[in-house]
Design a protein around this motif. Sequence first.
Motif, PDB file in Angstrom:
ATOM      1  N   TYR A 653       0.827  -1.209   0.000  1.00 14.75           N
ATOM      2  CA  TYR A 653       0.000   0.000   0.000  1.00 14.75           C
ATOM      3  C   TYR A 653       0.859   1.256   0.000  1.00 14.75           C
ATOM      4  O   TYR A 653       0.671   2.162  -0.819  1.00 14.75           O
ATOM      5  N   VAL A 654       1.802   1.335   0.930  1.00 17.66           N
ATOM      6  CA  VAL A 654       2.616   2.543   1.061  1.00 17.66           C
ATOM      7  C   VAL A 654       3.411   2.804  -0.217  1.00 17.66           C
ATOM      8  O   VAL A 654       3.589   3.961  -0.638  1.00 17.66           O
ATOM      9  N   SER A 655       3.859   1.740  -0.864  1.00 13.60           N
ATOM     10  CA  SER A 655       4.657   1.890  -2.085  1.00 13.60           C
ATOM     11  C   SER A 655       3.866   2.494  -3.235  1.00 13.60           C
ATOM     12  O   SER A 655       4.460   2.972  -4.212  1.00 13.60           O
ATOM     13  N   LEU A 656       2.549   2.490  -3.120  1.00 10.77           N
ATOM     14  CA  LEU A 656       1.728   3.119  -4.159  1.00 10.77           C
ATOM     15  C   LEU A 656       1.872   4.645  -4.133  1.00 10.77           C
ATOM     16  O   LEU A 656       1.659   5.309  -5.147  1.00 10.77           O
ATOM     17  N   TYR A 657       2.224   5.197  -2.986  1.00 12.32           N
ATOM     18  CA  TYR A 657       2.210   6.649  -2.814  1.00 12.32           C
ATOM     19  C   TYR A 657       3.586   7.239  -2.514  1.00 12.32           C
ATOM     20  O   TYR A 657       3.760   8.458  -2.609  1.00 12.32           O
ATOM     21  N   TYR A 658       4.528   6.381  -2.150  1.00  6.05           N
ATOM     22  CA  TYR A 658       5.891   6.843  -1.860  1.00  6.05           C
ATOM     23  C   TYR A 658       6.866   5.960  -2.628  1.00  6.05           C
ATOM     24  O   TYR A 658       7.029   4.776  -2.310  1.00  6.05           O
ATOM     25  N   ALA A 659       7.505   6.524  -3.636  1.00 13.15           N
ATOM     26  CA  ALA A 659       8.424   5.744  -4.471  1.00 13.15           C
ATOM     27  C   ALA A 659       9.832   5.716  -3.906  1.00 13.15           C
ATOM     28  O   ALA A 659      10.601   4.802  -4.190  1.00 13.15           O
ATOM     29  N   ALA A 660      10.189   6.716  -3.097  1.00 14.85           N
ATOM     30  CA  ALA A 660      11.560   6.808  -2.601  1.00 14.85           C
ATOM     31  C   ALA A 660      11.573   7.510  -1.253  1.00 14.85           C
ATOM     32  O   ALA A 660      10.570   8.102  -0.821  1.00 14.85           O
ATOM     33  N   SER A 799     -10.884   5.137  -3.675  1.00 18.73           N
ATOM     34  CA  SER A 799     -11.198   5.013  -5.100  1.00 18.73           C
ATOM     35  C   SER A 799     -10.026   4.427  -5.875  1.00 18.73           C
ATOM     36  O   SER A 799     -10.133   4.193  -7.079  1.00 18.73           O
ATOM     37  N   ASP A 800      -8.917   4.173  -5.198  1.00 20.74           N
ATOM     38  CA  ASP A 800      -7.698   3.694  -5.847  1.00 20.74           C
ATOM     39  C   ASP A 800      -7.795   2.185  -6.062  1.00 20.74           C
ATOM     40  O   ASP A 800      -7.703   1.410  -5.102  1.00 20.74           O
ATOM     41  N   SER A 801      -7.984   1.772  -7.294  1.00 24.13           N
ATOM     42  CA  SER A 801      -8.144   0.346  -7.590  1.00 24.13           C
ATOM     43  C   SER A 801      -6.897  -0.448  -7.232  1.00 24.13           C
ATOM     44  O   SER A 801      -6.980  -1.621  -6.858  1.00 24.13           O
ATOM     45  N   ARG A 802      -5.733   0.169  -7.292  1.00 23.33           N
ATOM     46  CA  ARG A 802      -4.489  -0.528  -6.933  1.00 23.33           C
ATOM     47  C   ARG A 802      -4.487  -0.863  -5.436  1.00 23.33           C
ATOM     48  O   ARG A 802      -4.084  -1.960  -5.030  1.00 23.33           O
ATOM     49  N   ALA A 803      -4.945   0.066  -4.637  1.00 27.11           N
ATOM     50  CA  ALA A 803      -5.018  -0.179  -3.200  1.00 27.11           C
ATOM     51  C   ALA A 803      -6.049  -1.255  -2.891  1.00 27.11           C
ATOM     52  O   ALA A 803      -5.834  -2.114  -2.022  1.00 27.11           O
TER      53      ALA A 803
END
Length: 863
Positions: A653-660, A799-803
């Motif tokens: 989940y966190v990796s969806l919003y923070y890449a680095a 609404s984030d289908s990836r999450a």
Amino acid sequence: MFSGVTGIMNRGQKIKGRVVLMRKNLLDFNTISSIPSGGVEGVIGSGLNVIGSTLDGLTAFLGRSVSLQLISATQLDENGNGKVGKDTFLEGIIASLPTLGAGESAFSIHFEWDNSMGIPGAFYIKNYMQVEFYLKSLTLEDVPNHGTIHFVCNSWVYNSKLYNKRERIFFANKTYVPSETPAPLVKYREEELKILRGDGTGERKEWERIYDYDVYNDLGNPDSSEKLVRPILGGSSIHPYPRRGRTGRYPTRKDPKCEKPGEVYVPRDENFGHLKSSDFLIYGLKSLSQYVLPAFQSVFDLNFTPNEFDSFQDVRDLYEGGIKLPLDVISTISPLPVIKELFRTDGEQVLKFPPPHIIQVSKSAWITDEEFAREMLAGVNPCLIRRLQEFPPRSNLDPETYGDQTSKITAEALELDGCTVEEALSKQRLFILDYHDVFMPYLRRINQTSAKSYATRTILFLRDNGTLKPVAIELSLPHPDGDESGAVSKVILPAKEGVESTIWLLAKAYVVVNDSCYHQLMSHWLNTHAVVEPFVIATNRQLSVLHPIHKLLHPHYRDTMNINALARQSLINADGIIEQTFLPSKYAVEMSSAVYKNWVFPDQALPNDLIKRGVAVADSSSPHGLRLLIEDYPYAADGLEIWAAIKSWVHDYVSLYYAADNDVKSDYELQNWWKEVVEVGHGDLKDKPWWPKMQTLEELIETCTIIIWTASALHAAVNFGQYPYGGFILNRPTTTRRLLPEQGTEEYDEMVKSHQKAYLRTITPKYQTLVDLSVIEILSRHASDEVYLGERDNPHWTSDSRALQAFQKFGNKLKQIEANFAQKNNDASFGNRIGPVELPYTLLHPSGEEGLAFRGIPNSISI
């Protein structure tokens, strides 16, 4: 039919919406009654509860009393903020929607909206009624160039005048880190957080949603009696403590630093839902405190019932035959729902408790050494046993204050199946349950009360079959010449026959009482309830509902502030239930403050905890990167599976919003959140070097995993086994009332004649047993609408289908893990999973069911 509602008949360029409200107990949308003769205005002016006479009448009323305004997420007004649409009122009830739950009512609404307004991203709502309602959701259908938009609200909405001209706002289920927030919504995001933080002044009111911090200065009641004075916990190095929610109540007369006890404010949306069965559980605790326990007390004060059990069968009769109470007591308490639901009454004067799991198969297996040791691995407090790495065991107490506290257990006394102590240590087969340092500083004061006990150490040996064997118990008292002279200790060894077997049985009781108290006050209250509350407060103050970490953590905070507030009122307060029935009495919560001094946030991660206790070692070739030294350790083995699943979900989940790492560093809401957790919420420990710096992606993932683990799995492991194990007071007494009898005394002669009477005269008496059982039965129950790990109470939480896909993966993993747990519980080679009592370890099974299920991991600390 709805002629009084503006704009309903003209539905030109409009967006169709559906608003779902839930009734308040006093405002039942489905109750058929009559609107007072004064009409709507009369109702509002008088403040009476509003109940519609027909759906038409109710619709007309609500249509004129609840309005919404959409706010654009894509179009700016002249001030650079999202455009705000026209006031639009609720319309007619949608009579039949299959998705509606009990007590819910859906209303249609049509918003005027055109392309110049863009896409809605938030809305204002105004309630013109005097009564509040619970807003579940708004769904917009067929939004041009977008489709359906969901707003998950789950909030109480009061009369708009109570909000001081600050309109209530709700955001769509989008997810944005602060830097990616659409420009039209930036101001609204910041303003909402400012409202939630408040200004730190004034007494909080029922309808407010302000999250703020305070110390534990409301446990005592100095105005009532000197005996009810308690130290303030938090704000000092002497009594450090996590912060609790600020109420701003008036100070006591005798101590202006203390708040007057009474009803406790929690932010309105932290209050229990009006239809939840959790309401019943909370009502049960309040009823016990206010009505049931005083009624029990009157029975014993007037000697209607002796306060002693005379045999083990007397204890079993609480479940098999019940306890006879006077008719006036039964008539006082039997109308209470808590009595009807939690107890059974067979006949007018008999009160009966449900049989606890520990004696459902075998009535006597609890007394064995095997079960005594197994519960350190699979009982209700399985997170304290550690590997013994030096012999004899040493103390960490300051020798200048407490003298030499080194154990008096000798190597020659230990029966280790042919091993020497040195061999057992080198082979990592010696373990200890050590409560010496926790109790010794308080024991002199505790033993000046009606309680009498010891500080204990228990040495255990890991046998070839993977089970533990207790080989010695040390019972220690403060030295009569003063603390600085060290301890006076007795070493008790296992015995099967004669008076020595009774002494061994009593020694185990002193250990279990130490364990029961540490469990309730530290493992349960402090290490889950109390330490999580600052995270609840900081998250709501610093992370917008649009923030991905808010969406991740929020389900794991459900009802925690409310149950903690109730605990301060009835459970851990001065002369409350804990003080009445547990060994430390008035020193109970103060002792938990002493333990908090050594609380370390990173060590709350299960792998770190297991390694720190020496029951596991790092091993890259083993699952989860570590190897258990007690392979059949149900709590640790099952817990590692749950821990790994949580961490994998958090990572995905966190990796969806923070890449680095830089994304973490640059998120100012996140940084403000963590700074406040450390410096305010856990401010008494803010200078500790072990706090994560929140500068890397891995630190964020580990931190969120620890929070979720603590609020869900750890709490489940130490809470929902309370009645199954402790509901049989012989198995887990909560206090001891006398020390080991000395030869030549009447007590010693009694011990020689009857091990049962000697045991029963030492442990928790009858009244305190009734109190214990009444409370822990409620605390061990699951609500009917519990939301378990891997579940959400609304499928549209984002609404984030990836999450959503990552969350589905998490849920599927938990189902697989649970199936594996069930398979292990059917494998006879895992002796510690079942034990002599034949009670499978199920406390970390993710799914649960209502009642005393002895299984299930709720998302949050909700009871």
